[in-house]
Design a protein around this motif. Structure first.
Motif, mmCIF file in Angstrom:
data_model
loop_
_atom_site.group_PDB
_atom_site.id
_atom_site.type_symbol
_atom_site.label_atom_id
_atom_site.label_comp_id
_atom_site.label_asym_id
_atom_site.label_seq_id
_atom_site.Cartn_x
_atom_site.Cartn_y
_atom_site.Cartn_z
ATOM 1 N N HIS A 112 0.800 -1.410 0.238
ATOM 2 C CA HIS A 112 -0.144 0.195 -0.103
ATOM 3 C C HIS A 112 0.756 1.114 -0.383
ATOM 4 C CE1 HIS A 112 -2.898 2.726 1.099
ATOM 5 N NE2 HIS A 112 -2.370 3.126 2.389
ATOM 6 N N ILE A 113 2.014 0.956 0.164
ATOM 7 C CA ILE A 113 2.889 2.209 1.006
ATOM 8 C C ILE A 113 3.801 2.753 -0.737
ATOM 9 C CG2 ILE A 113 4.774 3.083 2.045
ATOM 10 C CD1 ILE A 113 3.318 2.650 4.876
ATOM 11 N N VAL A 114 3.945 1.354 -1.093
ATOM 12 C CA VAL A 114 4.862 1.540 -2.110
ATOM 13 C C VAL A 114 4.276 2.057 -2.625
ATOM 14 C CG1 VAL A 114 5.887 -0.286 -3.872
ATOM 15 C CG2 VAL A 114 6.302 -0.756 -1.562
ATOM 16 N N ASN A 115 2.632 1.334 -3.572
ATOM 17 C CA ASN A 115 1.687 1.970 -4.779
ATOM 18 C C ASN A 115 1.719 3.437 -4.499
ATOM 19 O OD1 ASN A 115 1.174 -0.544 -5.609
ATOM 20 N ND2 ASN A 115 0.162 -0.841 -4.068
ATOM 21 N N GLN A 116 1.413 3.465 -3.248
ATOM 22 C CA GLN A 116 0.981 5.953 -2.875
ATOM 23 C C GLN A 116 2.691 6.366 -3.325
ATOM 24 O OE1 GLN A 116 0.248 5.948 0.986
ATOM 25 N NE2 GLN A 116 -1.759 7.319 0.539
ATOM 26 N N THR A 117 3.602 5.710 -3.058
ATOM 27 C CA THR A 117 4.777 6.187 -3.075
ATOM 28 C C THR A 117 4.948 6.964 -4.524
ATOM 29 O OG1 THR A 117 6.082 5.434 -1.157
ATOM 30 C CG2 THR A 117 7.323 6.104 -2.467
ATOM 31 N N VAL A 118 4.764 5.423 -4.815
ATOM 32 C CA VAL A 118 5.054 6.095 -6.911
ATOM 33 C C VAL A 118 4.097 6.595 -7.373
ATOM 34 C CG1 VAL A 118 4.739 4.404 -9.118
ATOM 35 C CG2 VAL A 118 6.038 3.605 -6.715
ATOM 36 N N ALA A 119 2.538 6.576 -7.079
ATOM 37 C CA ALA A 119 1.738 7.528 -7.327
ATOM 38 C C ALA A 119 2.360 8.623 -7.040
ATOM 39 C CB ALA A 119 0.345 7.359 -6.597
ATOM 40 N N ASN A 120 1.979 9.123 -5.594
ATOM 41 C CA ASN A 120 2.984 10.896 -5.994
ATOM 42 C C ASN A 120 4.081 10.895 -6.444
ATOM 43 O OD1 ASN A 120 1.072 10.753 -3.626
ATOM 44 N ND2 ASN A 120 1.905 9.412 -1.671
ATOM 45 N N SER A 133 -3.729 5.797 -12.653
ATOM 46 C CA SER A 133 -3.680 5.065 -13.601
ATOM 47 C C SER A 133 -3.149 3.704 -12.508
ATOM 48 C CB SER A 133 -3.125 4.756 -14.889
ATOM 49 O OG SER A 133 -3.739 5.707 -16.219
ATOM 50 N N ILE A 134 -1.455 4.128 -12.188
ATOM 51 C CA ILE A 134 -1.271 3.482 -11.447
ATOM 52 C C ILE A 134 -1.708 2.987 -9.679
ATOM 53 C CG2 ILE A 134 0.754 3.157 -9.609
ATOM 54 C CD1 ILE A 134 3.003 4.984 -11.448
ATOM 55 N N LEU A 135 -2.696 4.288 -9.337
ATOM 56 C CA LEU A 135 -3.504 3.496 -8.197
ATOM 57 C C LEU A 135 -4.575 2.496 -8.786
ATOM 58 C CD1 LEU A 135 -2.976 7.167 -5.574
ATOM 59 C CD2 LEU A 135 -2.257 4.977 -5.402
ATOM 60 N N ASN A 136 -5.216 3.471 -10.098
ATOM 61 C CA ASN A 136 -6.532 2.273 -10.550
ATOM 62 C C ASN A 136 -6.274 0.821 -10.984
ATOM 63 O OD1 ASN A 136 -8.079 5.140 -9.709
ATOM 64 N ND2 ASN A 136 -7.807 5.839 -12.199
ATOM 65 N N GLU A 137 -4.849 0.835 -11.138
ATOM 66 C CA GLU A 137 -4.521 -0.301 -11.621
ATOM 67 C C GLU A 137 -4.157 -1.208 -10.000
ATOM 68 O OE1 GLU A 137 -1.294 -0.981 -14.231
ATOM 69 O OE2 GLU A 137 -3.148 0.569 -15.827
ATOM 70 N N ALA A 138 -3.339 -0.707 -8.996
ATOM 71 C CA ALA A 138 -3.380 -1.083 -7.812
ATOM 72 C C ALA A 138 -4.599 -1.872 -7.089
ATOM 73 C CB ALA A 138 -2.603 -0.385 -7.419
ATOM 74 N N GLU A 142 -8.392 5.438 -3.572
ATOM 75 C CA GLU A 142 -8.472 6.404 -2.750
ATOM 76 C C GLU A 142 -6.986 6.852 -1.883
ATOM 77 O OE1 GLU A 142 -7.670 2.358 -1.266
ATOM 78 O OE2 GLU A 142 -9.305 2.861 -2.610
ATOM 79 N N ALA A 143 -5.962 6.337 -2.593
ATOM 80 C CA ALA A 143 -5.493 6.491 -1.971
ATOM 81 C C ALA A 143 -4.964 8.347 -2.358
ATOM 82 C CB ALA A 143 -3.959 5.382 -1.790
ATOM 83 N N THR A 144 -5.343 9.039 -2.868
ATOM 84 C CA THR A 144 -4.740 9.857 -3.516
ATOM 85 C C THR A 144 -4.761 11.689 -2.763
ATOM 86 O OG1 THR A 144 -7.401 10.062 -3.693
ATOM 87 C CG2 THR A 144 -6.071 8.994 -5.536
ATOM 88 N N ALA A 145 -4.397 11.337 -1.638
ATOM 89 C CA ALA A 145 -4.413 12.224 -0.446
ATOM 90 C C ALA A 145 -3.969 13.261 -1.001
ATOM 91 C CB ALA A 145 -4.059 12.339 1.240
ATOM 92 N N LEU A 146 -2.887 13.018 -1.312
ATOM 93 C CA LEU A 146 -1.498 14.738 -2.238
ATOM 94 C C LEU A 146 -1.960 14.766 -3.180
ATOM 95 C CD1 LEU A 146 1.635 13.497 -0.646
ATOM 96 C CD2 LEU A 146 0.170 15.305 0.561
ATOM 97 N N ARG A 147 -2.600 14.009 -3.577
ATOM 98 C CA ARG A 147 -2.819 14.653 -5.826
ATOM 99 C C ARG A 147 -4.098 16.214 -5.814
ATOM 100 N NH1 ARG A 147 -6.577 15.444 -9.854
ATOM 101 N NH2 ARG A 147 -6.479 14.027 -11.633
#
Length: 385
Positions: A112-120, A133-138, A142-147
Protein backbone atom coordinates in the motif's frame (compact mmCIF):
# COMPACT_ATOMS: atom_id res chain seq x y z
CA UNK A 1 38.53 3.44 -11.48
CA UNK A 2 36.00 1.12 -13.14
CA UNK A 3 33.91 4.01 -14.40
CA UNK A 4 37.03 5.68 -15.82
CA UNK A 5 37.89 2.52 -17.77
CA UNK A 6 34.36 2.29 -19.14
CA UNK A 7 34.33 5.97 -20.02
CA UNK A 8 37.65 5.65 -21.89
CA UNK A 9 36.37 2.63 -23.82
CA UNK A 10 33.17 4.47 -24.71
CA UNK A 11 35.15 7.46 -25.96
CA UNK A 12 37.28 5.16 -28.13
CA UNK A 13 34.15 3.64 -29.67
CA UNK A 14 32.68 7.09 -30.25
CA UNK A 15 35.91 8.25 -31.90
CA UNK A 16 36.00 5.20 -34.18
CA UNK A 17 32.35 5.76 -35.10
CA UNK A 18 33.04 9.35 -36.09
CA UNK A 19 36.10 8.33 -38.15
CA UNK A 20 34.14 5.56 -39.85
CA UNK A 21 31.28 7.90 -40.64
CA UNK A 22 33.67 10.53 -41.99
CA UNK A 23 35.53 8.00 -44.14
CA UNK A 24 32.32 6.51 -45.51
CA UNK A 25 31.01 9.95 -46.40
CA UNK A 26 34.32 10.77 -48.13
CA UNK A 27 34.13 7.60 -50.27
CA UNK A 28 30.48 8.25 -51.14
CA UNK A 29 31.34 11.82 -52.15
CA UNK A 30 34.16 10.58 -54.40
CA UNK A 31 31.91 8.07 -56.13
CA UNK A 32 29.16 10.66 -56.52
CA UNK A 33 31.60 13.17 -57.96
CA UNK A 34 32.86 10.73 -60.62
CA UNK A 35 29.30 9.73 -61.59
CA UNK A 36 28.24 13.38 -61.86
CA UNK A 37 31.23 14.16 -64.07
CA UNK A 38 30.46 11.24 -66.38
CA UNK A 39 26.80 12.22 -66.52
CA UNK A 40 27.79 15.81 -67.32
CA UNK A 41 29.92 14.65 -70.25
CA UNK A 42 27.04 12.62 -71.64
CA UNK A 43 24.51 15.44 -71.30
CA UNK A 44 26.78 18.30 -72.46
CA UNK A 45 27.61 16.97 -75.97
CA UNK A 46 26.30 19.24 -78.76
CA UNK A 47 25.71 16.44 -81.20
CA UNK A 48 23.98 13.19 -80.35
CA UNK A 49 26.53 10.92 -78.78
CA UNK A 50 27.12 7.67 -80.52
CA UNK A 51 26.84 4.45 -78.51
CA UNK A 52 30.61 4.08 -78.95
CA UNK A 53 31.27 7.47 -77.29
CA UNK A 54 28.86 6.70 -74.44
CA UNK A 55 30.54 3.37 -73.99
CA UNK A 56 33.95 5.00 -73.71
CA UNK A 57 32.67 7.43 -71.07
CA UNK A 58 31.15 4.61 -69.06
CA UNK A 59 34.32 2.53 -69.44
CA UNK A 60 36.39 5.43 -68.18
CA UNK A 61 33.97 5.84 -65.23
CA UNK A 62 34.33 2.16 -64.39
CA UNK A 63 38.12 2.44 -64.36
CA UNK A 64 38.00 5.45 -62.02
CA UNK A 65 35.57 3.68 -59.66
CA UNK A 66 37.80 0.62 -59.62
CA UNK A 67 40.73 2.86 -58.67
CA UNK A 68 38.74 4.27 -55.75
CA UNK A 69 37.76 0.75 -54.59
CA UNK A 70 34.80 2.09 -52.57
CA UNK A 71 33.64 -1.28 -51.30
CA UNK A 72 37.06 -2.11 -49.87
CA UNK A 73 37.36 1.28 -48.16
CA UNK A 74 33.86 1.03 -46.68
CA UNK A 75 34.43 -2.52 -45.45
CA UNK A 76 37.77 -1.60 -43.84
CA UNK A 77 36.39 1.35 -41.81
CA UNK A 78 33.27 -0.61 -40.83
CA UNK A 79 35.30 -3.64 -39.79
CA UNK A 80 37.44 -1.54 -37.43
CA UNK A 81 34.30 0.04 -35.92
CA UNK A 82 32.61 -3.34 -35.45
CA UNK A 83 35.72 -4.66 -33.69
CA UNK A 84 35.56 -1.87 -31.09
CA UNK A 85 31.79 -2.22 -30.76
CA UNK A 86 32.07 -5.95 -30.06
CA UNK A 87 34.63 -5.33 -27.27
CA UNK A 88 32.54 -2.71 -25.46
CA UNK A 89 29.63 -4.97 -24.34
CA UNK A 90 32.17 -7.48 -23.01
CA UNK A 91 33.77 -4.71 -20.96
CA UNK A 92 30.37 -3.71 -19.57
CA UNK A 93 29.61 -7.30 -18.61
CA UNK A 94 32.97 -7.53 -16.88
CA UNK A 95 32.44 -4.47 -14.68
CA UNK A 96 28.64 -4.51 -14.37
CA UNK A 97 27.04 -7.75 -13.38
CA UNK A 98 23.69 -7.73 -15.22
CA UNK A 99 22.16 -10.12 -12.68
CA UNK A 100 21.21 -7.60 -9.98
CA UNK A 101 18.92 -10.15 -8.32
CA UNK A 102 21.98 -11.29 -6.32
CA UNK A 103 21.72 -8.07 -4.30
CA UNK A 104 18.02 -8.56 -3.59
CA UNK A 105 16.76 -9.27 -0.10
CA UNK A 106 13.34 -10.73 0.49
CA UNK A 107 11.77 -7.88 2.48
CA UNK A 108 8.13 -7.76 3.52
CA UNK A 109 7.06 -4.53 1.83
CA UNK A 110 3.85 -2.72 2.66
CA UNK A 111 2.56 -2.64 -0.91
CA UNK A 112 0.00 0.00 0.00
CA UNK A 113 2.85 2.38 0.90
CA UNK A 114 4.83 1.37 -2.20
CA UNK A 115 1.88 2.07 -4.51
CA UNK A 116 1.27 5.38 -2.78
CA UNK A 117 4.95 6.36 -3.05
CA UNK A 118 5.05 5.60 -6.79
CA UNK A 119 1.80 7.46 -7.46
CA UNK A 120 2.89 10.47 -5.39
CA UNK A 121 6.13 10.57 -7.37
CA UNK A 122 4.18 11.10 -10.58
CA UNK A 123 1.81 13.58 -8.90
CA UNK A 124 4.88 15.50 -7.77
CA UNK A 125 6.14 15.54 -11.39
CA UNK A 126 2.77 16.78 -12.66
CA UNK A 127 1.91 13.45 -14.34
CA UNK A 128 -1.52 13.16 -12.76
CA UNK A 129 -3.06 10.77 -15.32
CA UNK A 130 -0.18 8.34 -14.85
CA UNK A 131 -0.46 8.51 -11.04
CA UNK A 132 -4.21 7.88 -11.24
CA UNK A 133 -3.69 4.90 -13.56
CA UNK A 134 -1.18 3.30 -11.18
CA UNK A 135 -3.53 3.58 -8.21
CA UNK A 136 -6.52 2.33 -10.21
CA UNK A 137 -4.58 -0.70 -11.47
CA UNK A 138 -3.37 -1.37 -7.92
CA UNK A 139 -6.96 -1.25 -6.70
CA UNK A 140 -6.32 1.74 -4.45
CA UNK A 141 -8.23 4.65 -6.01
CA UNK A 142 -8.77 6.18 -2.56
CA UNK A 143 -5.02 6.62 -1.93
CA UNK A 144 -4.90 10.04 -3.59
CA UNK A 145 -4.52 12.21 -0.49
CA UNK A 146 -1.79 14.43 -1.96
CA UNK A 147 -3.13 14.65 -5.49
CA UNK A 148 -5.12 17.85 -5.03
CA UNK A 149 -2.25 19.58 -3.20
CA UNK A 150 0.31 18.73 -5.89
CA UNK A 151 -2.20 19.76 -8.54
CA UNK A 152 -2.49 23.15 -6.87
CA UNK A 153 1.31 23.39 -6.69
CA UNK A 154 1.73 22.73 -10.41
CA UNK A 155 -1.01 25.21 -11.30
CA UNK A 156 0.86 27.86 -9.29
CA UNK A 157 4.20 26.95 -10.89
CA UNK A 158 2.72 27.05 -14.40
CA UNK A 159 1.39 30.52 -13.69
CA UNK A 160 4.79 31.65 -12.36
CA UNK A 161 6.49 30.43 -15.55
CA UNK A 162 4.40 32.93 -17.55
CA UNK A 163 5.09 35.58 -14.86
CA UNK A 164 1.62 35.47 -13.37
CA UNK A 165 2.08 35.73 -9.59
CA UNK A 166 -1.57 36.03 -8.56
CA UNK A 167 -2.09 32.30 -7.70
CA UNK A 168 1.21 32.20 -5.77
CA UNK A 169 0.39 35.39 -3.84
CA UNK A 170 -3.05 34.04 -2.96
CA UNK A 171 -1.53 30.78 -1.69
CA UNK A 172 1.11 32.66 0.34
CA UNK A 173 -1.56 34.89 1.88
CA UNK A 174 -3.70 31.92 2.93
CA UNK A 175 -0.68 30.14 4.47
CA UNK A 176 0.99 33.27 5.90
CA UNK A 177 1.10 32.12 9.52
CA UNK A 178 2.45 28.66 8.67
CA UNK A 179 5.13 30.18 6.44
CA UNK A 180 6.15 32.55 9.25
CA UNK A 181 6.46 29.63 11.65
CA UNK A 182 8.80 27.96 9.14
CA UNK A 183 10.89 31.14 8.94
CA UNK A 184 10.04 31.66 5.28
CA UNK A 185 9.99 35.05 3.55
CA UNK A 186 8.59 33.71 0.29
CA UNK A 187 5.63 36.10 0.43
CA UNK A 188 7.98 39.12 0.46
CA UNK A 189 9.90 37.71 -2.51
CA UNK A 190 6.65 37.30 -4.43
CA UNK A 191 5.61 40.88 -3.70
CA UNK A 192 9.08 42.11 -4.64
CA UNK A 193 8.89 40.44 -8.06
CA UNK A 194 5.37 41.77 -8.61
CA UNK A 195 6.47 45.30 -7.67
CA UNK A 196 9.42 45.15 -10.10
CA UNK A 197 7.14 43.87 -12.88
CA UNK A 198 4.73 46.78 -12.39
CA UNK A 199 7.62 49.25 -12.24
CA UNK A 200 9.15 47.93 -15.47
CA UNK A 201 5.89 48.66 -17.24
CA UNK A 202 6.56 52.31 -16.39
CA UNK A 203 3.46 52.99 -14.31
CA UNK A 204 4.91 54.93 -11.38
CA UNK A 205 1.56 55.56 -9.67
CA UNK A 206 0.56 51.88 -9.76
CA UNK A 207 3.99 50.91 -8.41
CA UNK A 208 3.69 53.35 -5.50
CA UNK A 209 0.16 52.21 -4.68
CA UNK A 210 1.26 48.55 -4.75
CA UNK A 211 4.17 49.33 -2.42
CA UNK A 212 1.88 51.09 0.07
CA UNK A 213 -0.65 48.26 0.03
CA UNK A 214 1.55 45.15 -0.15
CA UNK A 215 5.13 46.04 0.86
CA UNK A 216 4.45 48.31 3.84
CA UNK A 217 3.48 45.39 6.18
CA UNK A 218 6.99 43.95 5.74
CA UNK A 219 8.84 47.17 6.57
CA UNK A 220 9.28 46.45 10.27
CA UNK A 221 11.27 43.25 9.67
CA UNK A 222 12.76 43.91 6.23
CA UNK A 223 13.42 47.65 6.16
CA UNK A 224 16.64 47.41 4.13
CA UNK A 225 14.92 45.39 1.41
CA UNK A 226 11.96 47.81 1.28
CA UNK A 227 14.33 50.78 1.04
CA UNK A 228 16.00 49.26 -2.02
CA UNK A 229 12.64 48.73 -3.66
CA UNK A 230 11.58 52.29 -2.95
CA UNK A 231 14.81 53.59 -4.47
CA UNK A 232 13.87 51.73 -7.65
CA UNK A 233 10.99 54.21 -8.10
CA UNK A 234 13.59 56.79 -9.13
CA UNK A 235 14.48 54.66 -12.16
CA UNK A 236 11.04 53.79 -13.53
CA UNK A 237 11.19 52.63 -17.17
CA UNK A 238 15.01 52.46 -17.01
CA UNK A 239 15.56 50.01 -14.19
CA UNK A 240 17.77 47.85 -16.45
CA UNK A 241 20.36 50.66 -16.59
CA UNK A 242 20.19 51.60 -12.92
CA UNK A 243 22.22 50.61 -9.82
CA UNK A 244 19.32 48.22 -9.11
CA UNK A 245 19.46 46.38 -12.45
CA UNK A 246 20.06 43.14 -10.54
CA UNK A 247 16.39 43.32 -9.46
CA UNK A 248 15.37 42.52 -13.06
CA UNK A 249 17.55 39.42 -13.42
CA UNK A 250 15.67 36.33 -14.77
CA UNK A 251 17.41 34.21 -12.15
CA UNK A 252 14.97 35.56 -9.54
CA UNK A 253 12.13 33.86 -11.41
CA UNK A 254 14.09 30.64 -11.83
CA UNK A 255 14.95 30.53 -8.13
CA UNK A 256 11.36 31.34 -7.20
CA UNK A 257 10.00 28.12 -8.73
CA UNK A 258 12.47 26.07 -6.66
CA UNK A 259 11.69 28.00 -3.47
CA UNK A 260 7.94 27.71 -4.02
CA UNK A 261 8.26 23.96 -4.53
CA UNK A 262 10.33 23.65 -1.35
CA UNK A 263 7.94 25.72 0.77
CA UNK A 264 4.91 23.92 -0.63
CA UNK A 265 6.44 20.53 0.23
CA UNK A 266 7.35 21.74 3.74
CA UNK A 267 3.74 22.71 4.42
CA UNK A 268 2.66 19.27 3.19
CA UNK A 269 5.33 17.71 5.45
CA UNK A 270 6.90 16.17 2.35
CA UNK A 271 10.55 16.13 1.32
CA UNK A 272 11.70 18.43 -1.48
CA UNK A 273 13.01 15.48 -3.47
CA UNK A 274 10.73 12.62 -4.44
CA UNK A 275 11.27 9.69 -2.00
CA UNK A 276 11.11 7.29 -4.95
CA UNK A 277 13.85 9.19 -6.80
CA UNK A 278 16.05 9.27 -3.70
CA UNK A 279 15.55 5.55 -3.02
CA UNK A 280 16.39 4.57 -6.61
CA UNK A 281 19.42 6.89 -6.75
CA UNK A 282 20.76 5.50 -3.46
CA UNK A 283 20.16 1.95 -4.67
CA UNK A 284 22.03 2.57 -7.91
CA UNK A 285 24.97 4.06 -6.01
CA UNK A 286 25.12 1.20 -3.51
CA UNK A 287 24.41 -1.63 -5.97
CA UNK A 288 28.03 -2.28 -7.11
CA UNK A 289 29.15 -2.81 -3.50
CA UNK A 290 26.25 -5.18 -2.80
CA UNK A 291 26.94 -7.20 -5.95
CA UNK A 292 30.62 -7.53 -5.05
CA UNK A 293 29.65 -8.62 -1.55
CA UNK A 294 27.21 -11.21 -2.93
CA UNK A 295 29.90 -12.67 -5.21
CA UNK A 296 32.50 -12.82 -2.42
CA UNK A 297 30.07 -14.44 0.01
CA UNK A 298 28.95 -16.94 -2.64
CA UNK A 299 32.58 -17.91 -3.28
CA UNK A 300 33.00 -18.52 0.47
CA UNK A 301 29.70 -20.44 0.53
CA UNK A 302 28.24 -18.06 3.07
CA UNK A 303 24.75 -16.58 3.04
CA UNK A 304 24.77 -12.80 3.41
CA UNK A 305 21.03 -12.27 3.02
CA UNK A 306 20.40 -13.49 6.58
CA UNK A 307 22.83 -10.97 8.09
CA UNK A 308 21.36 -8.19 10.22
CA UNK A 309 24.28 -5.91 9.37
CA UNK A 310 26.47 -5.79 6.27
CA UNK A 311 30.12 -6.71 6.84
CA UNK A 312 31.27 -3.83 4.62
CA UNK A 313 30.16 -0.18 4.54
CA UNK A 314 28.05 1.06 1.63
CA UNK A 315 29.38 4.52 0.90
CA UNK A 316 26.69 6.99 -0.22
CA UNK A 317 26.99 10.69 -0.96
CA UNK A 318 26.11 13.41 1.53
CA UNK A 319 22.85 14.01 -0.29
CA UNK A 320 21.66 10.66 1.07
CA UNK A 321 22.55 11.41 4.71
CA UNK A 322 19.41 12.55 6.48
CA UNK A 323 20.25 11.64 10.08
CA UNK A 324 23.23 11.98 12.36
CA UNK A 325 25.38 8.85 12.58
CA UNK A 326 27.39 7.80 15.61
CA UNK A 327 30.21 5.27 15.45
CA UNK A 328 31.49 3.95 18.76
CA UNK A 329 35.18 4.95 19.18
CA UNK A 330 35.86 1.70 21.05
CA UNK A 331 34.14 -1.00 18.99
CA UNK A 332 34.01 0.98 15.71
CA UNK A 333 30.41 -0.18 15.32
CA UNK A 334 27.70 2.14 14.09
CA UNK A 335 24.99 2.78 16.67
CA UNK A 336 21.57 1.21 16.19
CA UNK A 337 18.32 0.75 18.09
CA UNK A 338 19.77 -2.34 19.79
CA UNK A 339 23.13 -0.65 20.37
CA UNK A 340 22.36 3.05 21.03
CA UNK A 341 24.91 5.75 21.94
CA UNK A 342 25.24 6.36 25.70
CA UNK A 343 26.51 9.49 27.47
CA UNK A 344 28.96 8.86 30.30
CA UNK A 345 29.16 11.18 33.37
CA UNK A 346 32.42 12.59 31.96
CA UNK A 347 30.47 13.56 28.78
CA UNK A 348 32.28 11.06 26.56
CA UNK A 349 30.04 8.85 24.41
CA UNK A 350 30.24 5.12 23.79
CA UNK A 351 27.81 2.57 22.40
CA UNK A 352 25.81 0.49 24.85
CA UNK A 353 27.49 -2.81 23.98
CA UNK A 354 30.94 -1.33 24.64
CA UNK A 355 29.76 -0.06 28.04
CA UNK A 356 28.33 -3.48 28.91
CA UNK A 357 31.66 -5.14 28.03
CA UNK A 358 33.66 -2.64 30.07
CA UNK A 359 31.33 -3.03 33.07
CA UNK A 360 31.13 -6.84 32.81
CA UNK A 361 27.41 -6.65 31.93
CA UNK A 362 26.81 -3.89 34.49
CA UNK A 363 28.21 -5.77 37.47
CA UNK A 364 30.95 -3.27 38.31
CA UNK A 365 32.15 0.25 37.70
CA UNK A 366 34.54 0.93 34.85
CA UNK A 367 36.97 3.62 33.79
CA UNK A 368 36.22 5.74 30.73
CA UNK A 369 38.63 4.76 27.89
CA UNK A 370 39.37 8.44 27.24
CA UNK A 371 39.74 9.89 30.73
CA UNK A 372 40.32 8.60 34.31
CA UNK A 373 36.67 9.10 35.36
CA UNK A 374 34.95 6.12 36.96
CA UNK A 375 31.40 5.37 35.85
CA UNK A 376 28.68 2.77 36.21
CA UNK A 377 25.91 1.66 33.86
CA UNK A 378 23.31 3.36 36.07
CA UNK A 379 25.01 6.73 35.55
CA UNK A 380 24.99 6.46 31.73
CA UNK A 381 22.20 8.07 29.73
CA UNK A 382 21.02 7.16 26.26
CA UNK A 383 21.47 9.83 23.58
CA UNK A 384 18.96 10.52 20.82
CA UNK A 385 20.18 12.15 17.58
Amino acid sequence: MELTTIKDAFERVTKKQKLSSSKSQEVIDQVGHEIEQALGKIQSADDPISPVDQQSILTDLKLKLNAIVPLHQLEASQKELNLNLSKYPKLLEKFFNPDISKAYRNVDFDFHIVNQTVANHFYRQGMFDLGDSILNEAGEPEATALRSQFLEMHQILEAVRVRNLEPALKWACINREKLKQNGSNIELKLHRLQFVEILQRGNLADSLNYARACLAPFASLHMEEIQKLMACLLFARRLDNSPYAEMTSPTHWENLTEELTGEFCRLLEQSYESPLSVAIAAGVEGLPTLLKLANVMAAKKQEWLAMKQLPVPVELGKEFQFHSIFVCPVSRDQSSEENPPMLLPCLHVLCKQSIMKLSKSGTRTFKCPYCPTEASVAHCRQLYF
